[in-house]
Design a protein around this motif. Structure first.
Motif, PDB file in Angstrom:
ATOM      1  N   ARG A  63       0.834  -1.200   0.000  1.00 55.28           N
ATOM      2  CA  ARG A  63       0.000   0.000   0.000  1.00 55.28           C
ATOM      3  C   ARG A  63       0.867   1.247   0.000  1.00 55.28           C
ATOM      4  NH1 ARG A  63      -3.544  -2.691   4.846  1.00 55.28           N
ATOM      5  NH2 ARG A  63      -4.831  -4.060   3.533  1.00 55.28           N
ATOM      6  N   PHE A  64       0.490   2.204  -0.832  1.00 53.36           N
ATOM      7  CA  PHE A  64       1.186   3.486  -0.884  1.00 53.36           C
ATOM      8  C   PHE A  64       0.231   4.546  -1.429  1.00 53.36           C
ATOM      9  CE2 PHE A  64       2.054   1.222  -4.825  1.00 53.36           C
ATOM     10  CZ  PHE A  64       1.725   2.152  -5.792  1.00 53.36           C
ATOM     11  N   TRP A  65       0.599   5.802  -1.217  1.00 51.54           N
ATOM     12  CA  TRP A  65      -0.231   6.936  -1.645  1.00 51.54           C
ATOM     13  C   TRP A  65       0.451   7.666  -2.793  1.00 51.54           C
ATOM     14  CZ3 TRP A  65      -5.016   8.261   0.457  1.00 51.54           C
ATOM     15  CH2 TRP A  65      -5.382   7.555   1.604  1.00 51.54           C
ATOM     16  N   ALA A  66      -0.384   8.233  -3.669  1.00 51.47           N
ATOM     17  CA  ALA A  66       0.120   9.036  -4.793  1.00 51.47           C
ATOM     18  C   ALA A  66      -0.900  10.128  -5.100  1.00 51.47           C
ATOM     19  CB  ALA A  66       0.357   8.169  -6.027  1.00 51.47           C
ATOM     20  N   GLU A  67      -0.427  11.215  -5.673  1.00 47.97           N
ATOM     21  CA  GLU A  67      -1.344  12.276  -6.084  1.00 47.97           C
ATOM     22  C   GLU A  67      -2.257  11.762  -7.197  1.00 47.97           C
ATOM     23  OE1 GLU A  67       0.933  15.650  -7.160  1.00 47.97           O
ATOM     24  OE2 GLU A  67       1.562  16.105  -5.099  1.00 47.97           O
ATOM     25  N   THR A  68      -3.490  12.215  -7.186  1.00 45.53           N
ATOM     26  CA  THR A  68      -4.492  11.692  -8.118  1.00 45.53           C
ATOM     27  C   THR A  68      -4.073  11.787  -9.585  1.00 45.53           C
ATOM     28  OG1 THR A  68      -6.238  12.211  -6.530  1.00 45.53           O
ATOM     29  CG2 THR A  68      -6.900  11.846  -8.817  1.00 45.53           C
ATOM     30  N   PRO A  69      -3.507  12.909 -10.052  1.00 48.28           N
ATOM     31  CA  PRO A  69      -3.127  12.963 -11.482  1.00 48.28           C
ATOM     32  C   PRO A  69      -2.069  11.932 -11.867  1.00 48.28           C
ATOM     33  CG  PRO A  69      -3.200  15.170 -10.532  1.00 48.28           C
ATOM     34  CD  PRO A  69      -3.296  14.211  -9.398  1.00 48.28           C
ATOM     35  N   HIS A  70      -1.250  11.494 -10.902  1.00 44.63           N
ATOM     36  CA  HIS A  70      -0.156  10.553 -11.202  1.00 44.63           C
ATOM     37  C   HIS A  70      -0.424   9.173 -10.621  1.00 44.63           C
ATOM     38  CE1 HIS A  70       1.910  14.200 -12.366  1.00 44.63           C
ATOM     39  NE2 HIS A  70       1.836  14.670 -11.147  1.00 44.63           N
ATOM     40  N   PHE A  71      -1.656   8.907 -10.200  1.00 45.60           N
ATOM     41  CA  PHE A  71      -1.922   7.653  -9.494  1.00 45.60           C
ATOM     42  C   PHE A  71      -1.654   6.441 -10.375  1.00 45.60           C
ATOM     43  CE2 PHE A  71      -4.940   4.196  -8.658  1.00 45.60           C
ATOM     44  CZ  PHE A  71      -4.542   3.839  -7.378  1.00 45.60           C
ATOM     45  N   TRP A  72      -2.174   6.449 -11.597  1.00 44.60           N
ATOM     46  CA  TRP A  72      -2.045   5.251 -12.434  1.00 44.60           C
ATOM     47  C   TRP A  72      -0.607   5.025 -12.885  1.00 44.60           C
ATOM     48  CZ3 TRP A  72      -5.420   1.786 -11.891  1.00 44.60           C
ATOM     49  CH2 TRP A  72      -6.769   2.116 -11.639  1.00 44.60           C
ATOM     50  N   ASP A  73       0.158   6.088 -13.073  1.00 44.80           N
ATOM     51  CA  ASP A  73       1.580   5.903 -13.398  1.00 44.80           C
ATOM     52  C   ASP A  73       2.302   5.211 -12.253  1.00 44.80           C
ATOM     53  OD1 ASP A  73       1.255   7.089 -15.845  1.00 44.80           O
ATOM     54  OD2 ASP A  73       1.838   9.096 -15.154  1.00 44.80           O
ATOM     55  N   ALA A  74       2.028   5.674 -11.037  1.00 46.25           N
ATOM     56  CA  ALA A  74       2.671   5.053  -9.877  1.00 46.25           C
ATOM     57  C   ALA A  74       2.200   3.616  -9.682  1.00 46.25           C
ATOM     58  CB  ALA A  74       2.380   5.884  -8.624  1.00 46.25           C
ATOM     59  N   ASN A  75       0.912   3.376  -9.859  1.00 45.52           N
ATOM     60  CA  ASN A  75       0.354   2.040  -9.659  1.00 45.52           C
ATOM     61  C   ASN A  75       0.925   1.043 -10.670  1.00 45.52           C
ATOM     62  OD1 ASN A  75      -2.164   0.473  -8.367  1.00 45.52           O
ATOM     63  ND2 ASN A  75      -2.117   0.028 -10.543  1.00 45.52           N
ATOM     64  N   ASN A  76       0.917   1.406 -11.935  1.00 46.72           N
ATOM     65  CA  ASN A  76       1.388   0.476 -12.971  1.00 46.72           C
ATOM     66  C   ASN A  76       2.887   0.240 -12.890  1.00 46.72           C
ATOM     67  OD1 ASN A  76      -1.251   0.390 -13.885  1.00 46.72           O
ATOM     68  ND2 ASN A  76      -0.917   1.988 -15.439  1.00 46.72           N
ATOM     69  N   THR A  77       3.649   1.286 -12.596  1.00 50.91           N
ATOM     70  CA  THR A  77       5.095   1.116 -12.481  1.00 50.91           C
ATOM     71  C   THR A  77       5.459   0.248 -11.283  1.00 50.91           C
ATOM     72  OG1 THR A  77       5.408   3.307 -13.470  1.00 50.91           O
ATOM     73  CG2 THR A  77       7.300   2.326 -12.340  1.00 50.91           C
TER      74      THR A  77
END
Length: 292
Positions: A244-258
């Motif tokens: 589990r981790f947090w990311a800013e909404t505009p960059h969420f999917w980049d962080a999730n997929n990477t």
């Protein structure tokens, strides 16, 4: 001599569609009652009513500055129509016209219109609820009971969503208000919750270290709150962990997929086995034994 009109007879004429009889009834009620003094009084009364309506509208415009820009025109327009209608009724009453008959006619007409456009009115009511409560704004990504996407436009009858596949979806406001609304954008951050499986032979500390290393390589992952790796469940062939981790909404999917890609790479580097459901067959003393 003062003339009056039978209200029940006027309503029967309205129901039968005889508008000429209705107008004739009003003229009959006012005929013989007009005088120069009454006409002048009505003109003065109408002028005072219009001046008062303008003053009230000016005050309402100042108060309406706090409202949503999309709601403000409709509220002001409705208040203006109501004030002018009251002024007209007062002027008609001063001329001796049977105002009760006029109100009854307007009521019958309003009832007929409302029954004909009840679906539209329910959507308008839903639009007012959305504009006042503001569960989402333009550009937010929302999930409703009938679809999800980025909010492209909010009207009094529909909301328009742009989906990931490039489609424009229009949803009626009545259904949106009645259902569940999930707003993924309003907080500005989102939490990823990734499930990974590791072998029973790998220690929990080794798996946790590999997962944290993978998350540290992913872009746009927020350091606060810090990423977390927890043991979630004991499966038949592997242990399930949650990353589990947090990311800013505009960059969420980049962080999730990477992060998903880096998890596999980190497991290979650290020798952690990413298992899956499988069936092992062992031969003991010439007999088959099966192990999942």
């Amino acid at each position: 001599m003062e003339n009056t009109v039978d209200t029940s007879a006027l309503l029967e004429d309205v129901a039968s569609g005889d508008a000429a009889s209705v107008v004739g009834g009003w003229m009959q009620a006012a005929w013989g009652m007009l005088s120069m003094k009454r006409i002048l009084f009505t003109i003065v009364l109408l002028a005072v009513c219009l001046a008062a309506a303008r003053l009230v509208m000016a005050l309402l415009r100042r108060m309406a500055e706090r409202l949503d820009p999309k709601v403000r025109p409709y509220v002001l327009r409705g208040a203006k129509v109501l004030l002018y209608l009251l002024a007209a009724l007062m002027a008609a009453g001063s001329l001796g016209i049977d105002v009760t008959s006029l109100i009854a006619l307007v009521s019958v007409f309003g009832l007929a219109v409302s029954l004909a456009v009840q679906d539209v009115l329910s959507n308008v009511a839903g639009g007012m609820v959305l504009l006042f409560s503001k569960p989402f704004s333009m550009g937010d990504y929302v999930d409703t009971g009938d679809g999800e996407g980025e909010v492209a436009e909010i009207t009094l009858t529909h909301i328009k969503l742009d989906t990931f596949s490039g489609q424009r979806v229009m949803l009626p406001n009545s259904k949106v208000v009645a259902g569940k609304i999930t707003n993924y954008t309003v907080r500005g951050v989102r939490r990823a919750d990734l499930a990974v499986c590791a072998s029973y032979d790998d220690s929990t500390d080794a798996v946790r270290a590999a997962c944290l290393k993978a998350v540290s390589r992913a872009p746009h992952v927020l350091p606060d709150p810090a990423p977390q790796v927890v043991l979630a469940a004991y499966g038949e062939s592997a242990i399930e962990y949650r990353v589990r981790f947090w990311a800013e909404t505009p960059h969420f999917w980049d962080a999730n997929n990477t992060a998903l890609e880096e998890l596999r790479r980190a497991f290979e580097e650290d020798g952690v086995t990413m298992t899956y459901n499988h069936l092992n067959v062992h031969l003991v003393d010439g007999k088959n034994t099966k192990e999942k």
